[in-house]
Design a protein around this motif. Structure first.
Motif, PDB file in Angstrom:
ATOM      1  N   GLU A   1     -16.302  10.809  25.691  1.00 19.37           N
ATOM      2  CA  GLU A   1     -17.640  10.394  26.085  1.00 19.37           C
ATOM      3  C   GLU A   1     -18.593  10.364  24.897  1.00 19.37           C
ATOM      4  O   GLU A   1     -19.704   9.878  25.007  1.00 19.37           O
ATOM      5  CB  GLU A   1     -18.176  11.325  27.162  1.00 19.37           C
ATOM      6  CG  GLU A   1     -17.385  11.240  28.451  1.00 19.37           C
ATOM      7  CD  GLU A   1     -17.845  12.235  29.487  1.00 19.37           C
ATOM      8  OE1 GLU A   1     -18.675  13.105  29.157  1.00 19.37           O
ATOM      9  OE2 GLU A   1     -17.364  12.144  30.615  1.00 19.37           O
ATOM     10  N   SER A   2     -18.155  10.900  23.753  1.00 20.53           N
ATOM     11  CA  SER A   2     -19.009  10.979  22.573  1.00 20.53           C
ATOM     12  C   SER A   2     -18.612  10.009  21.476  1.00 20.53           C
ATOM     13  O   SER A   2     -19.419   9.694  20.608  1.00 20.53           O
ATOM     14  CB  SER A   2     -18.957  12.389  21.986  1.00 20.53           C
ATOM     15  OG  SER A   2     -19.385  13.319  22.917  1.00 20.53           O
ATOM     16  N   GLU A   3     -17.358   9.556  21.515  1.00 23.97           N
ATOM     17  CA  GLU A   3     -16.868   8.687  20.443  1.00 23.97           C
ATOM     18  C   GLU A   3     -15.742   7.820  20.982  1.00 23.97           C
ATOM     19  O   GLU A   3     -14.909   8.279  21.750  1.00 23.97           O
ATOM     20  CB  GLU A   3     -16.370   9.545  19.293  1.00 23.97           C
ATOM     21  CG  GLU A   3     -15.899   8.765  18.091  1.00 23.97           C
ATOM     22  CD  GLU A   3     -15.498   9.685  16.948  1.00 23.97           C
ATOM     23  OE1 GLU A   3     -15.818   9.336  15.809  1.00 23.97           O
ATOM     24  OE2 GLU A   3     -14.856  10.729  17.202  1.00 23.97           O
ATOM     25  N   ALA A   4     -15.738   6.571  20.567  1.00 24.47           N
ATOM     26  CA  ALA A   4     -14.676   5.652  20.979  1.00 24.47           C
ATOM     27  C   ALA A   4     -14.455   4.611  19.887  1.00 24.47           C
ATOM     28  O   ALA A   4     -15.376   4.258  19.147  1.00 24.47           O
ATOM     29  CB  ALA A   4     -15.036   4.965  22.291  1.00 24.47           C
ATOM     30  N   PHE A   5     -13.223   4.136  19.806  1.00 23.70           N
ATOM     31  CA  PHE A   5     -12.827   3.110  18.850  1.00 23.70           C
ATOM     32  C   PHE A   5     -12.164   1.960  19.602  1.00 23.70           C
ATOM     33  O   PHE A   5     -11.521   2.184  20.624  1.00 23.70           O
ATOM     34  CB  PHE A   5     -11.812   3.661  17.843  1.00 23.70           C
ATOM     35  CG  PHE A   5     -12.342   4.744  16.961  1.00 23.70           C
ATOM     36  CD1 PHE A   5     -12.864   4.452  15.717  1.00 23.70           C
ATOM     37  CD2 PHE A   5     -12.327   6.065  17.381  1.00 23.70           C
ATOM     38  CE1 PHE A   5     -13.349   5.455  14.890  1.00 23.70           C
ATOM     39  CE2 PHE A   5     -12.808   7.081  16.575  1.00 23.70           C
ATOM     40  CZ  PHE A   5     -13.321   6.767  15.326  1.00 23.70           C
ATOM     41  N   CYS A   6     -12.314   0.768  19.081  1.00 22.87           N
ATOM     42  CA  CYS A   6     -11.556  -0.374  19.593  1.00 22.87           C
ATOM     43  C   CYS A   6     -11.507  -1.436  18.502  1.00 22.87           C
ATOM     44  O   CYS A   6     -12.248  -1.369  17.519  1.00 22.87           O
ATOM     45  CB  CYS A   6     -12.151  -0.924  20.886  1.00 22.87           C
ATOM     46  SG  CYS A   6     -13.678  -1.840  20.721  1.00 22.87           S
ATOM     47  N   GLY A   7     -10.649  -2.395  18.687  1.00 20.83           N
ATOM     48  CA  GLY A   7     -10.532  -3.480  17.730  1.00 20.83           C
ATOM     49  C   GLY A   7     -11.750  -4.394  17.784  1.00 20.83           C
ATOM     50  O   GLY A   7     -12.398  -4.531  18.831  1.00 20.83           O
ATOM     51  N   LEU A   8     -12.052  -5.023  16.667  1.00 12.88           N
ATOM     52  CA  LEU A   8     -13.225  -5.894  16.582  1.00 12.88           C
ATOM     53  C   LEU A   8     -13.120  -7.075  17.544  1.00 12.88           C
ATOM     54  O   LEU A   8     -14.081  -7.420  18.223  1.00 12.88           O
ATOM     55  CB  LEU A   8     -13.418  -6.381  15.140  1.00 12.88           C
ATOM     56  CG  LEU A   8     -14.702  -7.148  14.853  1.00 12.88           C
ATOM     57  CD1 LEU A   8     -15.927  -6.253  15.064  1.00 12.88           C
ATOM     58  CD2 LEU A   8     -14.690  -7.701  13.436  1.00 12.88           C
ATOM     59  N   GLU A   9     -11.941  -7.697  17.629  1.00 15.65           N
ATOM     60  CA  GLU A   9     -11.765  -8.842  18.532  1.00 15.65           C
ATOM     61  C   GLU A   9     -11.918  -8.430  19.987  1.00 15.65           C
ATOM     62  O   GLU A   9     -12.526  -9.156  20.784  1.00 15.65           O
ATOM     63  CB  GLU A   9     -10.415  -9.507  18.286  1.00 15.65           C
ATOM     64  CG  GLU A   9     -10.333 -10.230  16.962  1.00 15.65           C
ATOM     65  CD  GLU A   9      -8.977 -10.888  16.730  1.00 15.65           C
ATOM     66  OE1 GLU A   9      -8.232 -11.101  17.708  1.00 15.65           O
ATOM     67  OE2 GLU A   9      -8.677 -11.187  15.562  1.00 15.65           O
TER      68      GLU A   9
END
Length: 125
Positions: free
Chosen positions: A102-110
């Motif tokens: 809930e504090s940090e998340a990552f995902c691909g740019l596309e």
């Protein structure tokens, strides 16, 4: 990464709900971006500049959550994110850890670009 866009049935306010480990993306969309069309255009143009190598990275500081983009990925994080130490400065036991979905998340740019397009389409319905 799974997500839904919903509206509060009473207020009509739009909000995004993301799968576990990506909740911060939903909070960011709902609270920081919201229905701000100018900010949406700015971020989409920034992504296009990153994809064409006109820009190497970019950051936007929000009220509660901030976002960082580079040519490969997106990071959304709480402005007050802390390391894995408790208040007296001692480290946690190895068997313990914080859940920071809930504090940090990552995902691909596309993938993020696709989410932005879908969010705008949802808002414009």
């Amino acid at each position: 990464m799974e997500y839904d866009f919903l509206r509060n049935t009473i207020t009509g306010t739009a909000f995004a709900r993301f799968s576990m480990d990506h909740e911060a993306l939903g909070f960011w969309l709902s609270e920081e971006l919201g229905d701000n069309a100018a900010k949406h255009v700015e971020i989409c143009q920034t992504i296009e500049r990153l994809q064409s190598s006109q820009l190497t990275d970019w950051r936007m500081i929000g009220k509660a959550l901030s976002i960082e983009l580079d040519h490969e990925q997106v990071r959304v994080f709480a402005n007050n994110i802390e390391d894995n130490e408790d208040n007296d400065g001692t480290e946690l036991d190895e068997s313990m850890s914080f859940y920071d979905g809930e504090s940090e998340a990552f995902c691909g740019l596309e993938d993020f670009y696709a989410v932005l397009v879908n969010w705008r389409e949802f808002l414009d319905e």
